[in-house]
Scaffold this active site. Structure first.
Site, PDB file in Angstrom:
ATOM      1  N   LYS A 168      66.712  37.509  55.888  1.00 59.78           N
ATOM      2  CA  LYS A 168      66.706  38.946  56.204  1.00 59.78           C
ATOM      3  C   LYS A 168      65.288  39.490  56.247  1.00 59.78           C
ATOM      4  O   LYS A 168      64.938  40.286  57.120  1.00 59.78           O
ATOM      5  CB  LYS A 168      67.498  39.731  55.152  1.00 59.78           C
ATOM      6  CG  LYS A 168      68.997  39.623  55.295  1.00 59.78           C
ATOM      7  CD  LYS A 168      69.642  40.583  54.308  1.00 59.78           C
ATOM      8  CE  LYS A 168      71.140  40.418  54.244  1.00 59.78           C
ATOM      9  NZ  LYS A 168      71.736  41.314  53.232  1.00 59.78           N
ATOM     10  N   HIS A 222      71.875  37.036  38.107  1.00 65.15           N
ATOM     11  CA  HIS A 222      73.307  36.728  38.271  1.00 65.15           C
ATOM     12  C   HIS A 222      74.061  36.995  36.986  1.00 65.15           C
ATOM     13  O   HIS A 222      73.512  36.967  35.884  1.00 65.15           O
ATOM     14  CB  HIS A 222      73.521  35.289  38.736  1.00 65.15           C
ATOM     15  CG  HIS A 222      72.665  34.259  38.068  1.00 65.15           C
ATOM     16  ND1 HIS A 222      72.888  33.819  36.795  1.00 65.15           N
ATOM     17  CD2 HIS A 222      71.559  33.602  38.508  1.00 65.15           C
ATOM     18  CE1 HIS A 222      71.971  32.909  36.487  1.00 65.15           C
ATOM     19  NE2 HIS A 222      71.139  32.770  37.507  1.00 65.15           N
TER      20      HIS A 222
HETATM   21  C1  LIG Z   1      63.935  35.776  32.478  1.00 63.40           C
HETATM   22  C2  LIG Z   1      64.968  36.767  31.943  1.00 63.40           C
HETATM   23  C3  LIG Z   1      64.412  38.170  32.123  1.00 63.40           C
HETATM   24  C4  LIG Z   1      66.276  36.577  32.717  1.00 63.40           C
HETATM   25  O1  LIG Z   1      67.135  37.662  32.525  1.00 63.40           O
HETATM   26  P1  LIG Z   1      68.700  37.513  32.270  1.00 63.40           P
HETATM   27  O2  LIG Z   1      69.281  38.875  32.246  1.00 63.40           O
HETATM   28  O3  LIG Z   1      68.919  36.603  31.117  1.00 63.40           O
HETATM   29  O4  LIG Z   1      69.288  36.717  33.509  1.00 63.40           O
HETATM   30  P2  LIG Z   1      69.325  37.126  35.052  1.00 63.40           P
HETATM   31  O5  LIG Z   1      70.603  36.634  35.590  1.00 63.40           O
HETATM   32  O6  LIG Z   1      68.997  38.554  35.301  1.00 63.40           O
HETATM   33  O7  LIG Z   1      68.118  36.270  35.640  1.00 63.40           O
HETATM   34  C5  LIG Z   1      68.201  34.887  35.705  1.00 63.40           C
HETATM   35  C6  LIG Z   1      67.184  34.489  36.723  1.00 63.40           C
HETATM   36  O8  LIG Z   1      65.908  34.993  36.337  1.00 63.40           O
HETATM   37  C7  LIG Z   1      64.920  34.198  36.943  1.00 63.40           C
HETATM   38  N1  LIG Z   1      63.889  33.948  35.949  1.00 63.40           N
HETATM   39  C8  LIG Z   1      63.944  33.126  34.881  1.00 63.40           C
HETATM   40  N2  LIG Z   1      62.772  33.161  34.210  1.00 63.40           N
HETATM   41  C9  LIG Z   1      61.965  34.021  34.876  1.00 63.40           C
HETATM   42  C10 LIG Z   1      60.640  34.474  34.694  1.00 63.40           C
HETATM   43  N3  LIG Z   1      59.876  34.027  33.704  1.00 63.40           N
HETATM   44  N4  LIG Z   1      60.128  35.374  35.570  1.00 63.40           N
HETATM   45  C11 LIG Z   1      60.863  35.810  36.610  1.00 63.40           C
HETATM   46  N5  LIG Z   1      62.144  35.417  36.842  1.00 63.40           N
HETATM   47  C12 LIG Z   1      62.678  34.534  35.981  1.00 63.40           C
HETATM   48  C13 LIG Z   1      65.586  32.919  37.452  1.00 63.40           C
HETATM   49  O9  LIG Z   1      65.657  32.985  38.849  1.00 63.40           O
HETATM   50  C14 LIG Z   1      66.970  33.003  36.842  1.00 63.40           C
HETATM   51  O10 LIG Z   1      67.998  32.482  37.647  1.00 63.40           O
HETATM   52  P3  LIG Z   1      68.003  30.940  38.088  1.00 63.40           P
HETATM   53  O11 LIG Z   1      67.474  30.162  36.929  1.00 63.40           O
HETATM   54  O12 LIG Z   1      69.430  30.657  38.396  1.00 63.40           O
HETATM   55  O13 LIG Z   1      67.108  30.866  39.312  1.00 63.40           O
HETATM   56  C15 LIG Z   1      65.264  36.561  30.432  1.00 63.40           C
HETATM   57  O14 LIG Z   1      66.034  35.431  30.247  1.00 63.40           O
HETATM   58  C16 LIG Z   1      64.002  36.364  29.621  1.00 63.40           C
HETATM   59  O15 LIG Z   1      63.481  35.291  29.478  1.00 63.40           O
HETATM   60  N6  LIG Z   1      63.507  37.398  29.049  1.00 63.40           N
HETATM   61  C17 LIG Z   1      62.321  37.230  28.245  1.00 63.40           C
HETATM   62  C18 LIG Z   1      62.100  38.458  27.546  1.00 63.40           C
HETATM   63  C19 LIG Z   1      63.075  38.619  26.437  1.00 63.40           C
HETATM   64  O16 LIG Z   1      63.884  37.774  26.173  1.00 63.40           O
HETATM   65  N7  LIG Z   1      62.989  39.720  25.811  1.00 63.40           N
HETATM   66  C20 LIG Z   1      63.863  40.032  24.752  1.00 63.40           C
HETATM   67  C21 LIG Z   1      63.719  41.482  24.522  1.00 63.40           C
HETATM   68  S1  LIG Z   1      64.691  41.965  23.152  1.00 63.40           S
END
Ligand SMILES: CC(C)(COP(=O)(O)OP(=O)(O)OC[C@H]1O[C@@H](n2cnc3c(N)ncnc32)[C@H](O)[C@@H]1OP(=O)(O)O)[C@@H](O)C(=O)NCCC(=O)NCCS
Length: 114
Positions: free
Chosen positions: A54, A102
């Site tokens: 897209k 996701h």
């Molecule tokens: C990366 C993170 C933000 C993902 O968020 P989530 O809500 O668990 O999961 P989502 O479905 O929204 O996102 C998953 C996708 O994020 C992406 N992702 C993973 N790590 C990433 C990073 N460091 N930067 C960007 N994108 C990332 C990936 O594409 C993943 O999907 P895939 O592995 O199938 O390709 C989360 O797991 C994370 O690591 N957070 C770190 C900060 C944290 O934990 N803070 C706690 C505060 S209390």
């Protein structure tokens, strides 16, 4: 240039390995299958491929030519193969950013090409 896509996870429920390998690369299949929620991962990859198409406004691209890999921290990126580089050169662009999310029901991805 920007593209976005959302898909239902259950779209992939009855896919065979043959079906996966028509759309997804070996690296993507290995990655997705290493998780319990592999359908969410496949769906996220699929959304990223659709979002890329897209963003480019080019529906002539074979999805398997677009490969999503991850950095060590888990951040997704599109593999800069010769094919992808040649498309970017054609469009006078040099950077691609992709973000995927996701849950049980849906996956979504957004791609930005600059
Ligand atoms: C990366 C993170 C933000 C993902 O968020 P989530 O809500 O668990 O999961 P989502 O479905 O929204 O996102 C998953 C996708 O994020 C992406 N992702 C993973 N790590 C990433 C990073 N460091 N930067 C960007 N994108 C990332 C990936 O594409 C993943 O999907 P895939 O592995 O199938 O390709 C989360 O797991 C994370 O690591 N957070 C770190 C900060 C944290 O934990 N803070 C706690 C505060 S209390």
């Amino acid at each position: 240039m920007i593209g976005i896509d959302i898909e239902k996870i259950n779209r992939f429920e009855h896919w065979t390995d043959e079906g996966y390998s028509r759309i997804f690369t070996d690296n993507e299949i290995k990655y997705a299958k290493s998780f319990e929620n592999s359908l969410e991962r496949f769906c996220g990859f699929f959304c990223a491929k659709e979002a890329f198409v897209k963003a480019l406004d080019d529906d002539g691209i074979v999805y398997k030519e677009i490969e999503i890999l991850h950095t060590d921290s888990g951040k997704p990126y599109i593999n800069r193969t010769k094919f992808i580089d040649s498309i970017l050169r054609e469009k006078h662009k040099n950077q691609i950013d992709v973000s995927i999310s996701h849950c049980k029901e849906y996956a979504v991805a957004i791609v930005l090409i600059e």
